[in-house]
Design a protein around this motif. Structure first.
Motif, PDB file in Angstrom:
ATOM      1  N   ALA A 280       1.520  -1.053  -0.163  1.00 60.96           N
ATOM      2  CA  ALA A 280       0.405  -0.211   0.051  1.00 60.96           C
ATOM      3  C   ALA A 280       0.906   1.567  -0.204  1.00 60.96           C
ATOM      4  O   ALA A 280       0.298   2.277  -0.829  1.00 60.96           O
ATOM      5  CB  ALA A 280      -0.841  -0.054   1.358  1.00 60.96           C
ATOM      6  N   VAL A 281       2.166   1.458   0.118  1.00 56.98           N
ATOM      7  CA  VAL A 281       2.357   2.249   0.591  1.00 56.98           C
ATOM      8  C   VAL A 281       3.906   2.552  -0.168  1.00 56.98           C
ATOM      9  O   VAL A 281       4.327   3.114  -0.993  1.00 56.98           O
ATOM     10  CB  VAL A 281       3.228   2.338   2.825  1.00 56.98           C
ATOM     11  N   ARG A 282       4.709   1.271  -0.388  1.00 60.92           N
ATOM     12  CA  ARG A 282       5.875   1.328  -1.200  1.00 60.92           C
ATOM     13  C   ARG A 282       5.359   0.017  -2.844  1.00 60.92           C
ATOM     14  O   ARG A 282       6.792   0.357  -3.485  1.00 60.92           O
ATOM     15  CB  ARG A 282       7.023   0.538  -0.829  1.00 60.92           C
ATOM     16  N   SER A 544     -10.212   6.383  -2.056  1.00 64.63           N
ATOM     17  CA  SER A 544      -9.716   5.755  -0.985  1.00 64.63           C
ATOM     18  C   SER A 544      -8.901   4.892  -1.443  1.00 64.63           C
ATOM     19  O   SER A 544      -7.383   5.119  -0.566  1.00 64.63           O
ATOM     20  CB  SER A 544     -10.180   5.263  -0.316  1.00 64.63           C
ATOM     21  N   TYR A 545      -7.975   4.901  -2.851  1.00 67.03           N
ATOM     22  CA  TYR A 545      -7.509   3.932  -2.947  1.00 67.03           C
ATOM     23  C   TYR A 545      -6.433   4.235  -3.313  1.00 67.03           C
ATOM     24  O   TYR A 545      -5.261   5.640  -3.800  1.00 67.03           O
ATOM     25  CB  TYR A 545      -7.515   3.777  -4.725  1.00 67.03           C
ATOM     26  N   ARG A 546      -4.979   4.188  -2.487  1.00 63.29           N
ATOM     27  CA  ARG A 546      -4.094   4.435  -2.511  1.00 63.29           C
ATOM     28  C   ARG A 546      -2.785   4.726  -2.966  1.00 63.29           C
ATOM     29  O   ARG A 546      -1.453   5.717  -3.065  1.00 63.29           O
ATOM     30  CB  ARG A 546      -3.368   4.030  -0.919  1.00 63.29           C
ATOM     31  N   LEU A 547      -2.903   3.848  -3.422  1.00 66.93           N
ATOM     32  CA  LEU A 547      -1.628   3.982  -5.061  1.00 66.93           C
ATOM     33  C   LEU A 547      -2.290   4.652  -6.508  1.00 66.93           C
ATOM     34  O   LEU A 547      -1.261   4.610  -7.303  1.00 66.93           O
ATOM     35  CB  LEU A 547      -1.340   2.366  -5.519  1.00 66.93           C
ATOM     36  N   GLY A 548      -3.107   5.522  -6.168  1.00 65.04           N
ATOM     37  CA  GLY A 548      -3.663   6.120  -8.083  1.00 65.04           C
ATOM     38  C   GLY A 548      -4.137   5.994  -8.136  1.00 65.04           C
ATOM     39  O   GLY A 548      -4.417   5.027  -9.007  1.00 65.04           O
ATOM     40  N   VAL A 549      -5.260   6.830  -8.791  1.00 62.62           N
ATOM     41  CA  VAL A 549      -6.043   6.210 -10.002  1.00 62.62           C
ATOM     42  C   VAL A 549      -6.168   7.554 -11.403  1.00 62.62           C
ATOM     43  O   VAL A 549      -5.164   8.604 -11.483  1.00 62.62           O
ATOM     44  CB  VAL A 549      -7.247   6.547  -9.482  1.00 62.62           C
ATOM     45  N   ARG A 550      -6.278   7.178 -12.181  1.00 67.96           N
ATOM     46  CA  ARG A 550      -6.110   7.275 -13.528  1.00 67.96           C
ATOM     47  C   ARG A 550      -7.369   7.758 -14.669  1.00 67.96           C
ATOM     48  O   ARG A 550      -8.244   7.009 -14.526  1.00 67.96           O
ATOM     49  CB  ARG A 550      -5.097   7.220 -14.302  1.00 67.96           C
ATOM     50  N   PRO A 551      -7.924   8.820 -14.379  1.00 66.51           N
ATOM     51  CA  PRO A 551      -8.840   9.193 -15.666  1.00 66.51           C
ATOM     52  C   PRO A 551      -8.722   8.127 -16.760  1.00 66.51           C
ATOM     53  O   PRO A 551      -8.022   8.271 -17.481  1.00 66.51           O
ATOM     54  CB  PRO A 551      -9.089  10.420 -16.486  1.00 66.51           C
TER      55      PRO A 551
END
Ligand SMILES: Cc1cc2nc3c(=O)[nH]c(=O)nc-3n(C[C@H](O)[C@H](O)[C@H](O)COP(=O)(O)OP(=O)(O)OC[C@H]3O[C@@H](n4cnc5c(N)ncnc54)[C@H](O)[C@@H]3O)c2cc1C
Length: 669
Positions: A280-282, A544-551
């Motif tokens: 989740a972090v790295r 809330s998704y921690r690793l990023g979202v892309r349109p």
């Protein structure tokens, strides 16, 4: 005093019955009842006359459906279980009172599990006792509490299940006797349990049933300090996978006397927690320790009791192959998942192998194909995960009560929802093929106050799921919206035989990974754009998704029959839950692992594979469960069935566990 009465049923005349005096009192007001000295005075040791209630028999009832027949049987059993009205046996035991409704405005709130004055009111109403304040709180314990805010109700209410300890109640308030004496059992509402039932849990069932089994098992000689001893030979069972199904199978088999080795490819819970944190972090995905593989905290509770049994548990141990001789499993081949691929494998002999590998062990499925184990594609569901601000869902579901949620700290629970739609049905009367073209679309694994998480087991494939921490305090509400797919949708992947469904999943997981642009970034789209087949916004609402979202153009990810079913159902949901389609609602892709894409055929009684002796496929991965509970139950039944074959158990499983549900692979939790 007794009255003679003649009860008549169409076509059938019953003998006159005697009705106890107390029955007449039923017509009195409840306050009069409290004072009535004649009814059921304690102690009373003689039984009272049988009471038969008769209903008018209609044509329908003469030819009852299976459901009605079962209901009637349940009712009969219920009446048999409770001691006769007025009998001294009613002075002990427990009554379980269910469906007790307390208005939300009168309840201390979701975190209160004691007995409030409002709950006493509901209890008094259920047992027809006129003065609620006279009931002693100590005689009642809350077993279950839930919240019902359906719009059909006048006001939201908490629904309780409560156990009533009769002895305590009578000791503290003897005037309740009249009411206990005539309490009438009602299926699912008022049910009697004798004391023993309370301790009749799985462990007690096991300890009762394992007695006497040792003398049936084979004897083997062992040498101790030079002298030879004869000991019962314990059958050796391998259980592959420490999910709920594997744990419960291990528990039952271990308790009944098998020598169980539980093998788990993933890490024990502490290290698994750290691995998930690193993901989740790295962005570090451990292929053997992630959201799908490894021990989970909830399950470790059961592990404690399995330790007690000296079940050998081997973490970081992946089962790579089965040792098969003459059409029978004789053992397994394992490797240490912390070592490099290709490091030396170990061969372990076993008398039976329980396969409890979950739905993501794709390598294990391929290995089974190599051994010609009977597998067949199974329906499952795929789709997208939708996320809203939790406050929006609270206000849609609760209106003004939403203010009392306070991020999980308030009186009222954080709101959730469950939706099932069928789309594309057409006119069923005129179109004989209508049902063939309709698709089930439903919400799955709704996580109030939760977060969207990455459940990939391979970096080139992207799939997601959702979870909530117990407080449900996050700002978001997420749920999968999925559409049923079945084997005729896997046409493009037919060359993969029984693994066609797995390849179908993999295809859309790869597409999602590519749309997200890699690095576990998730493709996302506003729901308003998705239903209009466009991508108009380049800045998405927060997720809330921690690793990023892309349109992304999620409307182009799935084939049109899935996209259109999702779009239609979202529009239908908006009609029921106005506000569901909003600019703040964000769709994430993809949700593919809702349940197993295949089923491993097994015998309904023995749980043994129909194609390979000695192999026992169970749980979600084998296609017989769809959630924690159904997986655990499947493991439990298999444990008993296998123990029976190994002569460790001789009873009738269903006589005390009830009939096994065979169709639990599509449970929507
Ligand atoms: C994020 C998330 C949230 C969920 N939330 C809920 C929920 O709220 N409620 C609910 O009911 N269900 C929920 N589920 C689903 C639930 O976890 C599963 O239905 C359930 O765990 C299935 O149990 P199982 O025993 O069949 O398999 P699993 O729990 O999947 O266990 C299988 C185990 O086998 C191991 N294994 C696989 N292959 C091998 C091998 N070759 N050798 C050794 N070990 C192997 C795996 O590492 C795994 O630990 C959730 C799932 C996820 C991923």
């Amino acid at each position: 005093m007794a009255l003679a009465a003649a009860a008549t049923v169409t076509g059938l005349r019953l003998a006159p019955l005697s009705i106890p005096a107390s029955y007449i009192l039923r017509t009195c007001t409840s306050h009069a009842l409290l004072a009535a000295p004649v009814s059921f005075s304690r102690p009373r040791r003689s039984g009272c006359d049988a009471v038969v209630r008769c209903g008018k028999r209609t044509g329908k009832r003469r030819y009852p459906s299976e459901k009605k027949r079962l209901e009637r049987r349940h009712k009969e059993l219920l009446h048999q279980a409770a001691p006769e009205e007025g009998s001294p046996d009613r002075e002990s035991g427990y009554w379980r009172l269910s469906k007790l409704a307390v208005p939300a405005s009168d309840d201390p709130g979701k975190d209160f599990t004691g007995v409030s004055p409002a709950l006493l009111q509901a209890i008094a109403k259920a047992i027809k006792f006129p003065v609620a304040s006279m009931l002693p709180e100590e005689a009642f314990s809350v077993i279950r509490k839930s919240f019902d805010a359906r719009k059909v109700l006048k006001a939201a209410q908490f629904i309780y299940t409560v156990d009533m300890d009769v002895k305590k109640l009578l000791d503290m308030e003897p005037r309740t006797w009249d009411f206990i004496a005539r309490l009438e059992p009602k299926l699912g509402v008022i049910e009697y349990m004798p004391d023993e039932k309370l301790v009749n849990d799985l462990i007690s069932i096991l300890s009762v049933n394992k007695n006497g089994s040792d003398d049936e098992v084979e004897i083997r000689d062992t040498i101790n300090n030079g002298s030879i001893h004869s000991e019962p030979k314990k059958p050796r069972v391998a259980v592959i996978g420490s999910g709920p199904s594997g744990l419960f199978a291990s528990l039952v088999l271990g308790e009944l006397g098998a020598e169980v080795t539980l093998l788990e490819r993933g890490q024990a819970v502490e290290q698994r927690g750290r691995d998930i944190g690193a993901l989740a972090v790295r962005r570090i995905l451990q292929s053997e320790s992630n959201f799908c593989f490894g021990e989970v905290l909830l399950e470790s509770m059961y592990l404690c009791s399995v330790f007690l049994l000296q079940v050998t548990i081997r973490f970081n141990t992946r089962v790579d192959d089965l040792i098969v001789e003459d059409g029978q499993v004789k053992g397994i081949v394992v490797s240490d998942t912390k070592l490099h691929p290709g490091s030396v494998n170990q061969k372990l002999p076993f008398d039976a192998v329980v396969l409890a590998v979950g739905h993501s062990a794709r390598d294990t499925y391929s290995m089974l194909c190599k051994h010609n184990v009977d597998l067949s594609p199974k329906s499952f569901a795929v789709g997208l995960r939708i996320e809203h601000p939790q406050e929006l869902i609270n206000s849609i579901q609760y209106s003004e009560l939403a203010a009392e949620v306070q991020k999980g700290r308030g009186r009222i629970p954080v709101a959730d929802y469950k939706i099932v739609k069928s789309v594309g049905e057409g006119d069923a009367e005129n179109n004989v093929n209508a049902t063939e073209h309709s698709r089930g679309c439903y919400s799955f694994c709704m996580c109030p106050g939760g977060q969207v998480v990455l459940t990939s087991t391979n970096p080139s494939e992207l799939c997601i799921n959702g979870m909530s921490f117990s407080r449900r305090a996050s700002k978001w509400a997420n749920s999968a919206l999925v559409v049923t797919v079945s084997s005729h949708d896997f046409g493009l992947f037919q060359s993969h035989g029984p693994l066609a469904g797995v390849e179908f999943q993999r295809e859309y997981e790869r597409r999602a990974a590519a749309m997200g642009g890699g690095n576990f970034v998730v493709p996302a789209q506003c729901v308003t754009d998705f239903i209009s087949n466009k991508l108009s916004v380049t800045t998405l609402p927060p997720s809330s998704y921690r690793l990023g979202v892309r349109p992304s153009k999620l409307h182009e990810l799935f084939p049109p029959y899935i996209t259109e079913a999702l779009q239609q159902s979202i529009i239908m949901i908006e009609k029921e839950m106005p506000g569901f389609v909003s600019k703040e609602a964000l769709l994430h892709g993809v949700e593919t692992r809702t349940s197993s894409p295949l089923q491993i055929s097994r015998d309904g009684e023995t749980y043994e594979s129909t194609s390979l002796q000695g192999l026992y496929p169970i749980g979600e991965g084998a296609g017989y469960a769809g959630g924690i509970l159904s997986a655990a139950v499947d493991g439990m039944y298999c444990g008993f069935a296998l123990a029976k074959q190994l002569s460790l158990f001789h009873g009738d499983i269903e006589s005390f566990l009830g009939k096994a549900q065979k169709q639990t692979s599509f449970v929507k939790y």
